[in-house]
Design a protein around this motif. Structure first.
Motif, short mmCIF file in Angstrom:
data_model
loop_
_atom_site.label_atom_id
_atom_site.label_comp_id
_atom_site.label_asym_id
_atom_site.label_seq_id
_atom_site.Cartn_x
_atom_site.Cartn_y
_atom_site.Cartn_z
N TRP A 66 -5.57 -5.89 -13.80
CA TRP A 66 -4.45 -6.84 -13.81
C TRP A 66 -4.48 -7.72 -12.57
CZ3 TRP A 66 -0.06 -6.99 -10.51
CH2 TRP A 66 0.91 -7.91 -10.90
N CYS A 67 -4.79 -7.11 -11.41
CA CYS A 67 -4.88 -7.89 -10.17
C CYS A 67 -6.02 -8.90 -10.25
CB CYS A 67 -5.10 -6.95 -8.98
SG CYS A 67 -3.67 -5.94 -8.54
N ALA A 68 -7.14 -8.50 -10.85
CA ALA A 68 -8.26 -9.42 -11.02
C ALA A 68 -7.85 -10.59 -11.91
CB ALA A 68 -9.46 -8.69 -11.61
N TRP A 69 -7.13 -10.30 -12.97
CA TRP A 69 -6.66 -11.36 -13.87
C TRP A 69 -5.69 -12.30 -13.16
CZ3 TRP A 69 -1.65 -12.18 -15.92
CH2 TRP A 69 -1.59 -13.15 -16.94
N ARG A 70 -4.80 -11.72 -12.35
CA ARG A 70 -3.87 -12.54 -11.57
C ARG A 70 -4.62 -13.43 -10.58
NH1 ARG A 70 1.48 -11.27 -10.55
NH2 ARG A 70 1.27 -13.00 -9.07
N ARG A 71 -5.66 -12.87 -9.97
CA ARG A 71 -6.42 -13.66 -9.01
C ARG A 71 -7.11 -14.83 -9.70
NH1 ARG A 71 -7.60 -16.88 -6.19
NH2 ARG A 71 -8.90 -16.88 -4.30
N TRP A 72 -7.64 -14.59 -10.88
CA TRP A 72 -8.30 -15.68 -11.59
C TRP A 72 -7.29 -16.72 -12.04
CZ3 TRP A 72 -13.00 -17.43 -11.89
CH2 TRP A 72 -13.30 -18.41 -12.84
N ARG A 73 -6.18 -16.27 -12.57
CA ARG A 73 -5.15 -17.20 -13.03
C ARG A 73 -4.52 -17.95 -11.86
NH1 ARG A 73 -2.68 -16.45 -18.01
NH2 ARG A 73 -1.48 -18.29 -17.35
N GLY A 74 -4.56 -17.37 -10.66
CA GLY A 74 -3.93 -18.00 -9.52
C GLY A 74 -4.65 -19.24 -9.02
#
Length: 402
Positions: A271-279
């Protein structure tokens, strides 16, 4: 204050002296020779793959050895080693492992626009070889993790230059022999790069099916190896596993609770990886941090999970030291690496079978550190509008923040 930071950064980016190159050469050569003198077969882990290839050449199933945890493609890839004398393998294998780690470091540097001939490049590699215990462990073991440590920086370099399909093929080629980089395919999903995803998935699938068809036991990976990995009940392997799912039961926690904890931790990591990409943000930190977070999330839950797996991600993080807001500038990054300082005495943890406890500490603290950075991508100050090609020229500009 800023003048001093500029001077330090400028000094690191200058070409390395001959003395620095000589010191690096001596350290790498000594590491290889020491490994060759200690191991007559090129390293314990490499020997497992070579024995599997020898079994196949003799008409036997390579999966009869339950410690052979690779895909069928690895059997064919190891055939050249199976026909070489051990007197050659004992030095050839550690040389190949060291060369792979050097290549991966060089690609990681180019991701951030740092010249491989710079002082930072030489000193950083010296730090890895002399100050990071998994480096020496990997060279001595001859584990094929070295291929992943070289391939991930290369693939991310392709991604940062917009060559997504090439990156997918690199990941697929390595996964075809060892599925360690399989979690990185989620990066292609996040980016909706379906052709790259196809290359990363189809290439190992085709190679594995083709190799399995020439095996005496075509389904051996699924009938023997996969159940072994899912159970994780091997007494020898368990002593060296660094994932919380393996460590917590050794501390008295039930296996069920430990497995749930590891799964939740891995899910949070994804989830953190996904947030980083979306950020969003600058291309290079965004790509590197997302990929590293995906790998660390997998290491938290995978069985087995060893200390040398860290060489897949630590060089990528270390190579970004000149970029403002990079993970390596977080104090927790360095605290995570303290347990891996060679020669440092750890009370109650010195026997080799207890090394996994400090490896687990490093893994968990490093995952926590990267997760923190993923949730605050604004800390990376490069301009998000810059194209990938512009990042190289942006690194020297950011010296004032070093």
């Amino acid at each position: 204050m800023n003048t001093g930071k500029v001077a330090v950064s400028g000094w690191l980016l200058r070409p390395a002296t001959r003395h620095a190159w000589a010191a690096l050469g001596v350290v790498l050569l000594a590491t290889v020779i020491r490994a060759g003198l200690r191991n007559a077969d090129g390293g314990m882990d490499n020997a497992i793959v070579v024995r599997a290839a020898e079994a196949w050449l003799d008409g036997r199933s390579p999966y009869a050895d339950r410690h052979f945890l690779y895909l069928p493609g690895a059997v064919l890839a190891a055939v050249p080693q199976a026909v070489l004398p051990q007197s050659v393998l004992r030095f050839l294998v550690p040389t190949g492992v060291a060369a792979s780690l050097v290549f991966g470091w060089g690609c990681a540097l180019r991701i951030h626009g740092v010249a491989w001939r710079s002082r930072f490049a030489v000193l950083g590699l010296l730090a890895l070889a002399m100050g990071f215990a998994p480096f020496g462990h990997l060279v001595r073991l001859g584990n094929w993790t070295a291929a992943s440590a070289a391939a991930l920086p290369l693939a991310l370099l392709f991604v940062c230059r917009g060559r997504w399909v090439a990156a997918g093929l690199v990941i697929g080629a390595v996964v075809a022999v060892k599925p360690l980089l399989a979690p990185v395919v989620l990066l292609f999903v996040f980016a909706r790069r379906w052709r790259a995803l196809g290359g990363a998935v189809l290439l190992p699938a085709v190679v594995s099916v083709g190799a399995a068809l020439v095996m005496p036991d075509p389904a051996g990976f699924f009938t023997r190896t996969l159940p072994f990995l899912l159970r994780g009940d091997d007494s020898f392997v368990r002593l060296y596993e660094a994932s919380p799912a393996a460590i917590l039961p050794r501390l008295g926690v039930s296996q069920g609770v430990a497995s749930v904890f590891a799964l939740v931790a891995a899910g949070v990591g994804v989830w953190c990886a996904w947030r980083r990409w979306r950020g969003g943000g600058a291309q290079v930190p965004r790509v590197v941090e997302t990929a590293v977070m995906l790998m660390l999330a997998a290491f938290l839950v995978s069985r087995p999970s060893y200390d040398h797996y860290l060489l897949v991600v630590v060089p990528l993080l270390l190579s970004g030291a000149l970029v403002p807001g990079a993970v390596v500038r977080d104090k927790w990054f360095w605290l995570a690496l303290v347990p891996q300082v060679p020669g440092f005495t750890w009370p109650w943890l010195e026997p080799g079978t207890k090394r996994a406890f400090r490896d687990c500490v490093t893994l968990c603290v490093l995952a926590f550190t990267v997760a923190r950075c993923c949730l605050r991508p604004g800390a990376v100050t490069l301009n998000a509008a810059e194209p990938p090609e512009a990042v190289e020229s942006a690194v020297p500009v950011s010296r004032s923040a070093f």
